[in-house]
Design an enzyme around this catalytic site. Sequence first.
Site, short mmCIF file in Angstrom:
data_model
loop_
_atom_site.label_atom_id
_atom_site.label_comp_id
_atom_site.label_asym_id
_atom_site.label_seq_id
_atom_site.Cartn_x
_atom_site.Cartn_y
_atom_site.Cartn_z
CG ASP A 1 40.32 37.56 40.89
OD1 ASP A 1 41.47 37.52 40.39
OD2 ASP A 1 39.90 38.55 41.50
CD GLU B 1 36.75 36.28 48.01
OE1 GLU B 1 36.52 36.21 46.79
OE2 GLU B 1 37.64 37.03 48.47
CE1 TYR C 1 39.74 34.31 43.75
CE2 TYR C 1 37.38 34.47 44.16
CZ TYR C 1 38.65 34.97 44.28
OH TYR C 1 38.86 36.13 44.96
#
Length: 246
Positions: A156, A55, A138
Amino acid sequence: MQLFILRPMPPVNNHFPDPTIRRKFQQRLLRWYARHRRDLPWRKTSDPYKILVSEVMLQQTQVDRVVPKYKQFLRKYPSIEVLASASVNDVEAAWRPLGYNIRPVRLHAIAQETVQQHGGKIPASLEKLQAFKGIGRYTAGAVMSFAFRKDAPILDTNVKRLLQRVFLGSMNGNGSKPVKRLWDLSETLIPKGKGYDFNQAMMDLGALICTARKPNCSICPMRALCISYPWDKENKSCLKLRRLSR
Ligand code: SF4
């Protein structure tokens, strides 16, 4: 000859889909995902450390550039303890050429803090995750969803674009807060217990079909629900022509 009729927009309450539209969105998305999901290496693990690495790498970097670096980085730093004990200069060097070099520095600091304060375990808490420097809403949602299998919302770039087009169209203004609305939508839409697949599916649909420049509306599973269909490049008005046969 193709027949077109003008149909009303999907029923929304303060821009939130009613339960029928919500269910259709969920069903269509998950059905599409079952056939078209991307095969990505971080989808083959539930190790929170590896998911966090993916991520952080994916922040502002495209998937095809991240895949080889993700594999290489994890060969060098296979666990959070190994990363924490490395020198930050080495970590920065291993990160190249991904760019945005503040990310490896922060990831290294997160690893050290996790080892020192959480016994080497990444915390399964949105609040605690967001307390780390470099983990925003996020990334915290993605770790909760993809590592800990919680129904946490994500937003996102791909998901933002998809939800904006399907449910809000060009409605942005009037002093409203579109990003907050999109977060609320992302949360409201998750089918109970299916956050992992649902979130991955929204990212895939945004990345593969509802792309920024050339959304492929003709094969999109959302075309009967989407208030922006067919996508008008200028997006000055939401075109509401729908095929009669749908
Ligand atoms: S119909 Fe077009 S604009 Fe709407 S979600 Fe699908 S690809 Fe995006």
